[in-house]
Design a protein around this motif. Sequence first.
Motif, PDB file in Angstrom:
ATOM      1  N   SER A   1      60.963 172.162 -11.363  1.00 21.09           N
ATOM      2  CA  SER A   1      62.304 172.574 -10.968  1.00 21.09           C
ATOM      3  C   SER A   1      63.012 173.134 -12.190  1.00 21.09           C
ATOM      4  CB  SER A   1      63.094 171.387 -10.406  1.00 21.09           C
ATOM      5  OG  SER A   1      63.401 170.450 -11.422  1.00 21.09           O
ATOM      6  N   LEU A   2      64.087 173.884 -11.962  1.00 21.63           N
ATOM      7  CA  LEU A   2      64.840 174.461 -13.069  1.00 21.63           C
ATOM      8  C   LEU A   2      65.514 173.366 -13.897  1.00 21.63           C
ATOM      9  CD1 LEU A   2      65.588 177.114 -14.374  1.00 21.63           C
ATOM     10  CD2 LEU A   2      67.603 177.234 -12.904  1.00 21.63           C
ATOM     11  N   ALA A   3      65.992 172.315 -13.230  1.00 23.76           N
ATOM     12  CA  ALA A   3      66.613 171.197 -13.951  1.00 23.76           C
ATOM     13  C   ALA A   3      65.590 170.536 -14.872  1.00 23.76           C
ATOM     14  CB  ALA A   3      67.177 170.181 -12.962  1.00 23.76           C
ATOM     15  N   GLU A   4      64.361 170.360 -14.365  1.00 27.56           N
ATOM     16  CA  GLU A   4      63.294 169.784 -15.174  1.00 27.56           C
ATOM     17  C   GLU A   4      62.998 170.674 -16.373  1.00 27.56           C
ATOM     18  OE1 GLU A   4      58.583 169.644 -14.484  1.00 27.56           O
ATOM     19  OE2 GLU A   4      59.713 168.492 -13.006  1.00 27.56           O
ATOM     20  N   ALA A   5      62.950 171.976 -16.147  1.00 26.04           N
ATOM     21  CA  ALA A   5      62.668 172.908 -17.243  1.00 26.04           C
ATOM     22  C   ALA A   5      63.750 172.824 -18.316  1.00 26.04           C
ATOM     23  CB  ALA A   5      62.563 174.331 -16.702  1.00 26.04           C
ATOM     24  N   GLU A   6      65.006 172.755 -17.887  1.00 26.69           N
ATOM     25  CA  GLU A   6      66.110 172.751 -18.841  1.00 26.69           C
ATOM     26  C   GLU A   6      66.119 171.476 -19.679  1.00 26.69           C
ATOM     27  OE1 GLU A   6      70.734 174.132 -18.869  1.00 26.69           O
ATOM     28  OE2 GLU A   6      70.072 172.973 -17.141  1.00 26.69           O
ATOM     29  N   LEU A   7      66.060 170.320 -19.029  1.00 25.99           N
ATOM     30  CA  LEU A   7      66.137 169.047 -19.757  1.00 25.99           C
ATOM     31  C   LEU A   7      64.913 168.841 -20.658  1.00 25.99           C
ATOM     32  CD1 LEU A   7      67.595 166.323 -20.206  1.00 25.99           C
ATOM     33  CD2 LEU A   7      66.201 165.410 -18.334  1.00 25.99           C
ATOM     34  N   LEU A   8      63.730 169.008 -20.084  1.00 31.67           N
ATOM     35  CA  LEU A   8      62.520 168.671 -20.826  1.00 31.67           C
ATOM     36  C   LEU A   8      62.181 169.694 -21.910  1.00 31.67           C
ATOM     37  CD1 LEU A   8      60.226 167.166 -18.048  1.00 31.67           C
ATOM     38  CD2 LEU A   8      61.981 166.093 -19.464  1.00 31.67           C
ATOM     39  N   SER A   9      62.552 170.957 -21.736  1.00 23.29           N
ATOM     40  CA  SER A   9      62.305 171.936 -22.801  1.00 23.29           C
ATOM     41  C   SER A   9      63.158 171.614 -24.022  1.00 23.29           C
ATOM     42  CB  SER A   9      62.592 173.357 -22.306  1.00 23.29           C
ATOM     43  OG  SER A   9      63.958 173.510 -21.956  1.00 23.29           O
ATOM     44  N   HIS A  10      64.391 171.149 -23.792  1.00 19.28           N
ATOM     45  CA  HIS A  10      65.238 170.762 -24.928  1.00 19.28           C
ATOM     46  C   HIS A  10      64.678 169.517 -25.617  1.00 19.28           C
ATOM     47  CE1 HIS A  10      68.115 173.585 -23.212  1.00 19.28           C
ATOM     48  NE2 HIS A  10      68.811 173.496 -24.326  1.00 19.28           N
TER      49      HIS A  10
ATOM     50  N   ILE B   1      62.723 159.429 -16.635  1.00 23.34           N
ATOM     51  CA  ILE B   1      64.152 159.741 -16.769  1.00 23.34           C
ATOM     52  C   ILE B   1      64.744 159.860 -15.373  1.00 23.34           C
ATOM     53  CG2 ILE B   1      65.844 161.357 -17.685  1.00 23.34           C
ATOM     54  CD1 ILE B   1      63.687 162.296 -19.669  1.00 23.34           C
ATOM     55  N   ALA B   2      65.747 159.045 -15.086  1.00 22.97           N
ATOM     56  CA  ALA B   2      66.364 159.050 -13.756  1.00 22.97           C
ATOM     57  C   ALA B   2      67.883 159.010 -13.903  1.00 22.97           C
ATOM     58  CB  ALA B   2      65.870 157.849 -12.949  1.00 22.97           C
ATOM     59  N   HIS B   3      68.552 159.085 -12.756  1.00 28.94           N
ATOM     60  CA  HIS B   3      70.015 159.019 -12.744  1.00 28.94           C
ATOM     61  C   HIS B   3      70.509 157.681 -12.211  1.00 28.94           C
ATOM     62  CE1 HIS B   3      70.296 163.140 -13.962  1.00 28.94           C
ATOM     63  NE2 HIS B   3      69.616 163.563 -12.911  1.00 28.94           N
TER      64      HIS B   3
ATOM     65  N   TYR C   1      60.670 163.500 -15.274  1.00 31.06           N
ATOM     66  CA  TYR C   1      62.074 163.617 -14.858  1.00 31.06           C
ATOM     67  C   TYR C   1      62.166 163.362 -13.356  1.00 31.06           C
ATOM     68  CZ  TYR C   1      66.569 165.567 -13.516  1.00 31.06           C
ATOM     69  OH  TYR C   1      67.818 165.724 -12.971  1.00 31.06           O
ATOM     70  N   ASP C   2      62.862 162.298 -12.978  1.00 33.79           N
ATOM     71  CA  ASP C   2      62.940 161.870 -11.577  1.00 33.79           C
ATOM     72  C   ASP C   2      64.321 162.149 -10.991  1.00 33.79           C
ATOM     73  OD1 ASP C   2      60.378 160.972 -11.995  1.00 33.79           O
ATOM     74  OD2 ASP C   2      60.978 158.906 -12.394  1.00 33.79           O
ATOM     75  N   GLY C   3      64.812 163.370 -11.172  1.00 33.43           N
ATOM     76  CA  GLY C   3      66.133 163.710 -10.648  1.00 33.43           C
ATOM     77  C   GLY C   3      66.155 163.977  -9.158  1.00 33.43           C
ATOM     78  N   TYR C   4      64.985 164.305  -8.595  1.00 29.96           N
ATOM     79  CA  TYR C   4      64.895 164.597  -7.162  1.00 29.96           C
ATOM     80  C   TYR C   4      65.212 163.338  -6.357  1.00 29.96           C
ATOM     81  CZ  TYR C   4      62.794 166.541  -2.877  1.00 29.96           C
ATOM     82  OH  TYR C   4      62.570 166.999  -1.605  1.00 29.96           O
ATOM     83  N   TYR C   5      66.023 163.480  -5.300  1.00 32.71           N
ATOM     84  CA  TYR C   5      66.552 162.305  -4.607  1.00 32.71           C
ATOM     85  C   TYR C   5      65.458 161.420  -4.007  1.00 32.71           C
ATOM     86  CZ  TYR C   5      65.819 164.156   0.146  1.00 32.71           C
ATOM     87  OH  TYR C   5      65.265 164.598   1.320  1.00 32.71           O
ATOM     88  N   ARG C   6      64.287 161.978  -3.685  1.00 29.99           N
ATOM     89  CA  ARG C   6      63.229 161.159  -3.075  1.00 29.99           C
ATOM     90  C   ARG C   6      62.670 160.111  -4.043  1.00 29.99           C
ATOM     91  NH1 ARG C   6      59.864 165.740   0.370  1.00 29.99           N
ATOM     92  NH2 ARG C   6      61.571 166.299   1.777  1.00 29.99           N
ATOM     93  N   HIS C   7      62.909 160.315  -5.334  1.00 28.36           N
ATOM     94  CA  HIS C   7      62.457 159.314  -6.306  1.00 28.36           C
ATOM     95  C   HIS C   7      63.254 158.010  -6.177  1.00 28.36           C
ATOM     96  CE1 HIS C   7      59.650 161.755  -8.673  1.00 28.36           C
ATOM     97  NE2 HIS C   7      60.484 162.762  -8.481  1.00 28.36           N
TER      98      HIS C   7
END
Length: 837
Positions: A361-370, A457-459, A422-428
């Motif tokens: 996902s784009l969110a995964e790309a942004e967080l994990l690339s940094h 990494i989760a919310h 990165y477990d930002g997706y709600y199904r996690h």
Amino acid sequence: MQLGVSISEAEALVGRCPVLARYDIDDELKPMMQQLEVWGLKTSQVAKVLVRSPAVLGCSIEENLKPTVQWLRDLGLTKTEVAKVIARFPPVLSLSIEENLKPTVQWLRDVGLKKVEVAKVSARLPQVLGYSIEENLKPTVQWLRDLSLTKVEVAKVIARHPQILGYSIEENLKPTVHWLRELDIAKAEVAKVVARCPAVLGHSIEENLKPTVQWLRDLGLAKTDVAKVISSLPQVLSYSLESNLKPKVCLLFEWFSPEKVRRLLVHNPYILNRRRERWVHRAQVLKACGKLSVFGSAMQLTEAEFAKRYEDQPSLPRRVEAPQRTAERVESGEQAGLASIPLRAEAPNQQAGRPRRRPGSLAEAELLSHLAVLLLPEEPIAELFRDFPAEKGEGWGSNTLSPDLALYGALESDEAALFVEYDGYYRHQQPVGIAADSRKNTALLDLAPAGSYVLRIAHAHRGLELSCQMGEVVVDSWQPGHDASLVKALLQIAEFLLNQRGTAMHPHRRTCLQKFVEDPGGSSRQAAVEFTEQVAGERERDFDPARLHEFLKMQLGVSISEAEALVGRCPVLARYDIDDKLKPMMQQLEVWGLKTSQVAKVFERFPQVLGCSIEENLKPKLQWLRDLGLTKAEITKAIARHPRLLGLSIEENLTPTVQWLRDLGLKKVEVAKVIARHAQILGYSIEENLKPTVQWLRDLGLTKVEVAKVIARLPQVLGYSIEENLKPTVQWLRDLGLAKTDVAKVISSLPQRNLKPKVCLLLEWFSSEKVRHLLVHNPYILSRSRERWVHRSQVLQACGKLSVFGSAMMLTEANFAKRYEDKLKDHVRSAGAKVAI
């Protein structure tokens, strides 16, 4: 002879400056002209000096003019600058050094300008030396301070744009600031705009500012986007549309899609500040490198940085193509084609694998690339998103294992791997997702060398079974492309690793994390920004709008054309995964009571809501509102009217504002009603908006109790501008004859707006004194509709009872009819007449 003009031109000069005829040629005119030429003025300029300031002929060269010129030289002006000052502002020669020049220069120094800056100001705007300190200079500076500029910022504004000291507060400064506020630019941001580009205050709203804003809107930018562009690059309002902005944007349209152009302007407006030549050169280099998608961030680099990153490496390695993994991270795949590509040559025991085509996902790309840049800055980011061959079995039902991020060399043992999920997706957050994550943890650790570690990494905490080989860190959600919120999440991850895995980290990587925690702005993460932009560009090219339009049609009950129009107004919808973000968010908003039309408006007015976690951000806010005393229906209305409420922090915005209202004297039930009626109050700054308004009401004469009543009755008052709304209303009431105490009484009884039309009716019916008496003793009449005013005044006039208008307006419809209308009908019948009531 002296000026080198013809006889006819000389006659015209004397016609424009008849005072020349009063002075002796040899004793006065000739010496003055010669002296002006000695100081560097051309003959044409000498003529203009005499026309524009004939009083100079009455000045003594030795006693007046030479000392003034020497004073200007001592101030720091060059001979050429002195000549220009005299040519532009000849009255300077007749100003008193002691009474005008020295006091003005001292005042500028007291404002905060350095001596060299004062000299530059005098050279660029010599008229400032003739301005009145009390009537011109001080009011302008005070106005800038009232706008929230600091003393240092005011000094910089004057140094950069001294012309501001000559602008009219009422005709230039206030209208321009009001116009900026109407663009939904916050007061604090307006102050920054003025501090960074004070020249904007001198532009014509109709001829300069509005056309630029309309051009941006025509490019597809929403009103909020335009506000963001102006806040980030206020200079855009000073650029010429025809010779600067339009030609540059035409180039963008040659290179990118309309949506990409819009995104570039919103997120990288500084590119408009670069020369067209730099645009063309860097675009050519980036095209040759296959990196045109990172044009925005690349334009921010210095010449040396750009050359090192792109020009010195014209041919960049391309990633190996591989089937894209789905956003749900399904446990399926094929081992065929997974080549054994070592990730790091110095890690001989690592598992074979290959780079994935792109992150999940784009969110995964942004967080994990940094995160990758922080831990392994020397590694190509794309190489760290990998697929590995795995044995399909009872514990793992796939031939492929795809950790979100695989970092070899981050831990103390070079052979060990740090796997980041990165477990930002709600199904996690659901049981089936938690179970799948646990199976993946086991599979990863079985695959990896000894000493490896899985970081999830989760919310929100999910009750996972943690161990010395697996940990979980909860981070705040961040807005895509918003560096401040992203940095906050990265800091939470870095602090977790240092606290929980510090001794197990590679010493160099541990030092990198410590430096980032101590100084987040000191670490360059440009490579991650470019990687994210590249992923976003690839997704944009692969995006199929038909599926999104069909989804919106089914979910919101709109037609395809209406769905297309919605995406056009809110292009951010195209950036989010339908199943991952859009569908769950829409369903949740509908569960909370919003209609489908309201859901669409929420996305359009506050698209950032899609970057919020339902479990971690939104649900806690709704529960907080319920605990405050709002009903479900009131919460629904609050979200529909002010969707930005969903993006506010409970700890930093909501709770402090409620506590401030309570401290002001409002009861808990009154606070709930205030928020239900005007939820925007929760987003106002306590220091910049709420406290100043309350203090202004107190200064007007209202007690603390009365201020609390005003806010409870009309909470919108806290959003009114003191300068543009409140002060003019009070002055208008004062102009009607009300004393300051009377004004305070009216406002404390009924803090309404739009009073003029009603009061104009009163002035038609009563004397000015009677109107004043009515407003002071019966202010509640202003809360009644204009229709009621007209109807009851007609009845009372017919009854000869207009003098009781104030008390009559307080009666209910039934009581008014019984007391006046019925009696009037009886009177009409007894008189044998017919009157229409």
